[in-house]
Design a protein around this motif. Structure first.
Motif, mmCIF file in Angstrom:
data_model
loop_
_atom_site.group_PDB
_atom_site.id
_atom_site.type_symbol
_atom_site.label_atom_id
_atom_site.label_comp_id
_atom_site.label_asym_id
_atom_site.label_seq_id
_atom_site.Cartn_x
_atom_site.Cartn_y
_atom_site.Cartn_z
ATOM 1 N N LEU A 170 -44.990 -0.029 60.011
ATOM 2 C CA LEU A 170 -44.649 -1.287 59.343
ATOM 3 C C LEU A 170 -45.831 -1.828 58.539
ATOM 4 O O LEU A 170 -45.686 -2.199 57.361
ATOM 5 C CB LEU A 170 -44.211 -2.332 60.379
ATOM 6 N N GLN A 224 -46.699 0.015 55.158
ATOM 7 C CA GLN A 224 -45.798 -0.175 54.019
ATOM 8 C C GLN A 224 -45.769 -1.615 53.513
ATOM 9 O O GLN A 224 -45.593 -1.861 52.319
ATOM 10 C CB GLN A 224 -44.378 0.261 54.391
ATOM 11 N N MET A 225 -45.928 -2.574 54.407
ATOM 12 C CA MET A 225 -45.808 -3.976 54.020
ATOM 13 C C MET A 225 -47.011 -4.483 53.225
ATOM 14 O O MET A 225 -46.904 -5.454 52.473
ATOM 15 C CB MET A 225 -45.608 -4.843 55.268
ATOM 16 N N ILE A 284 -37.180 -0.913 54.975
ATOM 17 C CA ILE A 284 -38.260 -1.074 53.999
ATOM 18 C C ILE A 284 -38.473 0.212 53.209
ATOM 19 O O ILE A 284 -38.647 0.190 51.980
ATOM 20 C CB ILE A 284 -39.557 -1.500 54.715
ATOM 21 N N THR A 344 -41.187 -3.251 43.516
ATOM 22 C CA THR A 344 -40.016 -4.090 43.242
ATOM 23 C C THR A 344 -40.319 -5.039 42.080
ATOM 24 O O THR A 344 -39.525 -5.161 41.133
ATOM 25 C CB THR A 344 -39.657 -4.914 44.501
ATOM 26 N N SER A 365 -50.718 4.838 51.622
ATOM 27 C CA SER A 365 -49.958 4.152 52.675
ATOM 28 C C SER A 365 -49.514 5.111 53.776
ATOM 29 O O SER A 365 -49.562 4.775 54.959
ATOM 30 C CB SER A 365 -48.739 3.440 52.083
ATOM 31 N N ASN A 405 -46.610 -1.340 49.129
ATOM 32 C CA ASN A 405 -45.431 -0.702 48.544
ATOM 33 C C ASN A 405 -44.165 -1.540 48.640
ATOM 34 O O ASN A 405 -43.301 -1.471 47.761
ATOM 35 C CB ASN A 405 -45.176 0.655 49.216
ATOM 36 N N MET A 406 -44.049 -2.315 49.692
ATOM 37 C CA MET A 406 -42.815 -3.070 49.922
ATOM 38 C C MET A 406 -42.514 -4.046 48.787
ATOM 39 O O MET A 406 -41.354 -4.243 48.425
ATOM 40 C CB MET A 406 -42.922 -3.824 51.248
ATOM 41 N N TRP A 407 -43.556 -4.652 48.198
ATOM 42 C CA TRP A 407 -43.330 -5.698 47.205
ATOM 43 C C TRP A 407 -43.772 -5.330 45.788
ATOM 44 O O TRP A 407 -43.160 -5.793 44.801
ATOM 45 C CB TRP A 407 -44.077 -6.982 47.614
ATOM 46 N N ARG A 426 -37.713 0.264 49.220
ATOM 47 C CA ARG A 426 -38.826 0.624 48.330
ATOM 48 C C ARG A 426 -38.417 1.749 47.387
ATOM 49 O O ARG A 426 -38.681 1.708 46.170
ATOM 50 C CB ARG A 426 -40.006 1.044 49.201
ATOM 51 N N TYR A 437 -38.182 -1.014 59.762
ATOM 52 C CA TYR A 437 -39.085 -0.099 59.051
ATOM 53 C C TYR A 437 -38.293 0.835 58.123
ATOM 54 O O TYR A 437 -38.669 1.030 56.956
ATOM 55 C CB TYR A 437 -39.894 0.708 60.056
#
Length: 476
Positions: free
Chosen positions: A426, A429-430, A374, A438, A400, A433-435, A378, A371
């Motif tokens: 977890l 965020q997944m 991540i 980016t 989030s 925001n995690m992807w 991010r 976690y």
């Protein structure tokens, strides 16, 4: 004046981070030994509440530091969004002094507000959760933390200014001195029987020394103090108001992002005592503390390169931005993976020898570690947007973080304990925001994944080559 870092700056970045880690590593065994399980749990809560300094800052130190960087690089004016690209390479001390004057007034108000909130509602919360502990030690210790938060806010922006102008070596030297003082005081006061009050007093001393020395170092860096002294023009109340409105446009968003980051990182530690024993809270908090320390170590180049990204942007140097971002991402991912492996295989067994009942399991440590990875990964990419004076990710962070808090409460109510807290964070965020950020940053910079790895590896090799080249020259 363009900001460029050398191997000395990177070395001091790691010295600073390792000193921060070293302080935690050196202090932790003494705290575990001299504090009871409940007192350690209370100390963990203190640590989380002390981090509230970042909330009362409300993004102003970051935003002011970014604008100080623009002034240092020669910007002719400051804007709410984006920037006027610098035409020369000479610092604009007139604009810098105006920005610093506005900054001083803002932080005087913020620190006073923080003092009122922490001395009032904060004290009520501490009294509530420590009501089962004997004596007045908890409230006495809390008094030191309240004073520390006030002083850290009132003088805290100078350390950000140091990093903003690229004085990475000076910023870390100051931090090392302050950490050494904190380590010595903590150990001495614990051994002398002052308990949690001693840790509070040492924390206050650390913040005071850090802020005073940071101010002194900033004014001495490359003649900044003399340059500011040469500006005789008085900053009027109207100019302070105008600068405040310019900075507030993004500072408000940065503040909300900071609140979101706080909730994402610390909310569980504050909610846990309401559902779980303080001893369990201490175990979870220890895992968070270890993972946070690891992310700070792995992200040393991330922190050091923020002024480089800002300088590259204001100079419209797109290649420098791509290379700096690649260095940040590659170094963080590699170092975090190595560090988490070391914690799981070496760190936890050592801690178990010192305090068996306060050691998180390997599974819990891995969950918290993933976690925390991540969160910082991010932030590596959202820093690209903030360095260009844009905060487009504010709403996604808000949603989030509050979703994470809501999920945490639901899972704690359902009796899922520590794993409920980990899974809630977890999931929050997944989902997005995690992807998303980016991908968006890569598209804007026209930077592919393969280019990121190649550029990052090239920049790492340059740093290593420069370091060993200087060592050979010195030995010769």
């Amino acid at each position: 004046m363009a900001v460029k870092l050398n191997s000395k700056d990177y070395i001091w970045s790691y010295i600073g981070v390792f000193m921060a880690v070293g302080a935690s590593v050196i202090i932790l065994p003494f705290i575990l030994y001299f504090l009871s399980e409940d007192m350690y749990g209370l100390w963990s809560v203190f640590q989380s509440i002390a981090a509230i300094t970042a909330l009362f800052d409300f993004g102003f130190s970051t935003t002011f530091a970014r604008n100080i960087n623009y002034c240092w690089c020669g910007a002719s004016e400051l804007k709410k969004t984006g920037a006027v690209f610098a035409q020369g390479d000479k610092p604009n001390f007139t604009l810098m002094k105006k920005a610093m004057t506005a900054c001083r007034y803002v932080f005087l108000l913020l620190s006073g507000f923080a003092l009122i909130c922490m001395a009032g509602p904060g004290t009520f919360y501490i009294r509530h959760i420590s009501r089962g502990l004997p004596g007045g030690e908890p409230l006495f210790a809390w008094g030191f933390y309240v004073a520390a938060v006030f002083l850290n806010l009132y003088y805290g922006y100078f350390n950000s200014f140091l990093r903003g102008v690229g004085a990475i070596t000076d910023a870390n030297r100051v931090m090392v001195v302050a950490r050494v003082i904190q380590i010595i005081l903590t150990i001495v006061l614990l051994v002398c029987g002052f308990g949690i009050v001693g840790t509070g007093a040492a924390y206050l001393a650390y913040g005071f020394v850090l802020r005073i020395l940071s101010r002194r170092a900033f004014l001495r860096f490359r003649g900044i103090g003399k340059g500011l002294d040469c500006v005789t023009q008085h900053t009027s109340g109207t100019e302070v108001k105008e600068l405040f409105l310019i900075v507030w446009h993004n500072a408000g968003k940065e503040g909300i992002v900071t609140l979101s980051n706080y909730l994402a990182n610390q909310a569980c530690t504050l909610l846990s005592p309401l559902y779980l024993p303080l001893g369990i809270t201490g175990i979870y908090s220890l895992a968070v503390q270890l993972a946070t320390v690891l992310s700070n170590v792995a992200g040393a180049l991330y922190s050091a390169n923020q002024p480089v990204l800002q300088s590259a942007y204001i100079s419209n140097n797109k290649d420098a931005m791509r290379r700096s971002m690649s260095l940040i991402v590659v170094s963080y991912a590699v170092l975090y993976t190595i560090g988490l492996t070391v914690i799981l295989t070496v760190g936890l067994p050592v801690i178990r020898l010192i305090k068996p009942n306060n050691t998180p399991t390997a599974a819990v440590m891995l969950g918290v570690g993933i976690y925390q990875f991540i969160l910082k990964f991010r932030n590596c990419y959202t820093s690209y947007f903030s360095c260009t004076n844009r905060i487009p990710y504010v709403w996604s962070f808000i949603i989030s973080s509050f979703a994470g808090v809501l999920l945490t409460v639901i899972m704690l109510e359902a009796g899922m304990g520590v794993w409920g807290m980990i899974l809630a964070q977890l999931i929050s965020q997944m989902v997005f925001n995690m992807w998303y950020w980016t991908r968006k940053a890569h598209r804007e910079m026209e930077l592919g994944l393969g280019d990121t790895v190649r550029f990052g590896w090239d920049e790492l090799k340059k740093i290593v080559k420069e370091f060993f080249g200087k060592r050979k020259a010195g030995n010769a």
